[in-house]
Design an enzyme around this catalytic site. Structure first.
Site, PDB file in Angstrom:
ATOM      1  N   HIS A  43     -46.442  48.625 -61.522  1.00 56.26           N
ATOM      2  CA  HIS A  43     -45.834  48.351 -60.211  1.00 56.26           C
ATOM      3  C   HIS A  43     -46.712  48.772 -59.034  1.00 56.26           C
ATOM      4  CE1 HIS A  43     -42.076  47.151 -62.044  1.00 56.26           C
ATOM      5  NE2 HIS A  43     -42.011  48.279 -62.727  1.00 56.26           N
ATOM      6  N   GLU A 145     -36.631  50.091 -72.503  1.00 56.11           N
ATOM      7  CA  GLU A 145     -36.059  49.980 -71.152  1.00 56.11           C
ATOM      8  C   GLU A 145     -35.340  48.646 -70.962  1.00 56.11           C
ATOM      9  OE1 GLU A 145     -38.988  50.252 -68.058  1.00 56.11           O
ATOM     10  OE2 GLU A 145     -40.435  49.025 -69.098  1.00 56.11           O
ATOM     11  N   ASP A 171     -35.019  50.253 -65.457  1.00 61.20           N
ATOM     12  CA  ASP A 171     -34.986  48.900 -66.023  1.00 61.20           C
ATOM     13  C   ASP A 171     -33.862  48.760 -67.044  1.00 61.20           C
ATOM     14  OD1 ASP A 171     -36.954  47.134 -64.874  1.00 61.20           O
ATOM     15  OD2 ASP A 171     -38.450  48.537 -65.595  1.00 61.20           O
TER      16      ASP A 171
HETATM   17  C1  3PY Z   1     -37.867  52.604 -65.499  1.00 58.13           C
HETATM   18  O1  3PY Z   1     -37.020  53.439 -65.190  1.00 58.13           O
HETATM   19  O2  3PY Z   1     -37.636  51.398 -65.627  1.00 58.13           O
HETATM   20  C2  3PY Z   1     -39.215  53.047 -65.747  1.00 58.13           C
HETATM   21  O3  3PY Z   1     -40.015  52.259 -66.196  1.00 58.13           O
HETATM   22  C3  3PY Z   1     -39.569  54.464 -65.447  1.00 58.13           C
HETATM   23  O4  3PY Z   1     -40.742  54.826 -66.009  1.00 58.13           O
HETATM   24 MG    MG Z   2     -39.457  50.288 -66.087  1.00 57.02          MG
END
Ligand code: 3PY
Ligand code: MG
Length: 248
Positions: A43, A145, A171
């Site tokens: 990101h 995630e 995510d």
């Molecule tokens: C998320 O929370 O989606 C992440 O990738 C944190 O590292």
């Molecule tokens: Mg993430």
């Protein structure tokens, strides 16, 4: 002990996230004493060369673990060759994807990593010793995630060569239509499922939180790979605080 050995030894590894393209910020944070730095290539606008400068800035102080922008052989190979101590692969939702990522990180015969002469190999000077130990020394961390990863976590946790499963709570919550609700009972139940599967298979667990309070419950559950806070947040918080203190 290097980062991978400490991960295997079950040490608590405290890290923070770097997103700003500045070796000086990486150096400042490393000097604070973090065990590792979660360098976010997914990101942030950072390029490979900037990652290399940041790894150089923290060398000998904190392990530099880079989250790849995309789970591709090319991206992973380049980040390992500039000397990352490991990679974090985002959004890994199946055992097949996890297996592929492990293969890209390991030299033959365990995998298919291409052979280069770059910073990781001491520009050739350390080639023999590097290739001998790299398969064990490079940390392969995959992120759980997405609810699909949670559904497949029993098979994912059994993939050989995975050093840790790192929860991405933001995510994950988004994939469950609960954007940002990382403490929602259904999101927590999904995380619990990942926790159980990884603990049963002796796979280390990681968690990201913006604050120390948000990661503490996961440390209490035995998570060892902890990332707390983000570089930009340290700057904006400090700036806001001093401005508030002085504003009449
Ligand atoms: C998320 O929370 O989606 C992440 O990738 C944190 O590292
Ligand atoms: Mg993430």
């Amino acid at each position: 002990m290097n980062f991978s050995e400490r991960l295997r030894s079950n040490d608590l590894l405290l890290g923070t996230m770097l997103t700003v393209p500045a070796p000086e910020i990486a150096e400042m944070v490393a000097k604070c004493g973090f065990d590792w730095l979660f360098m976010d290539g997914e990101h942030s606008p950072l390029s490979t060369l900037e990652w290399q400068r940041m790894l150089q800035a923290v060398a000998g102080r904190s392990a530099g673990i880079i989250r790849v922008a995309a789970n591709t052989e090319q991206d992973i190979k380049k980040l390992l060759d500039i000397g990352a101590d490991g990679i974090i692969a985002p959004q890994v939702n199946s055992a097949d994807e996890a297996r592929r990522i492990v293969e890209w990180c390991k030299y033959p015969p365990r995998g298919v990593r291409g052979v280069g002469l770059a910073r990781a190999q001491g520009y050739g000077l350390d080639f023999a010793s590097y290739v001998e130990s790299a398969n064990d020394d490079i940390a392969v961390i995959i992120q759980a995630e997405h609810i699909d990863a949670v559904d497949n976590i029993e098979e994912i946790a059994k993939v050989a060569g995975i050093d840790a499963v790192f929860i991405g709570p933001y995510d994950l919550s988004a994939s469950m239509n609960k954007m940002g609700e990382v403490d929602d009972p259904e999101v927590v139940a999904a995380i619990d499922k990942v926790t159980r599967a990884c603990q049963q298979n002796n796979v280390a667990l990681g968690y990201f939180g913006v604050t120390a309070e948000s990661v503490q419950p996961y440390i209490d559950q035995g998570y060892k790979l902890i990332c707390a806070g983000v570089d930009a947040g340290f700057v904006t918080q400090g700036a806001q605080e001093i401005l508030q203190q002085l504003t009449p």
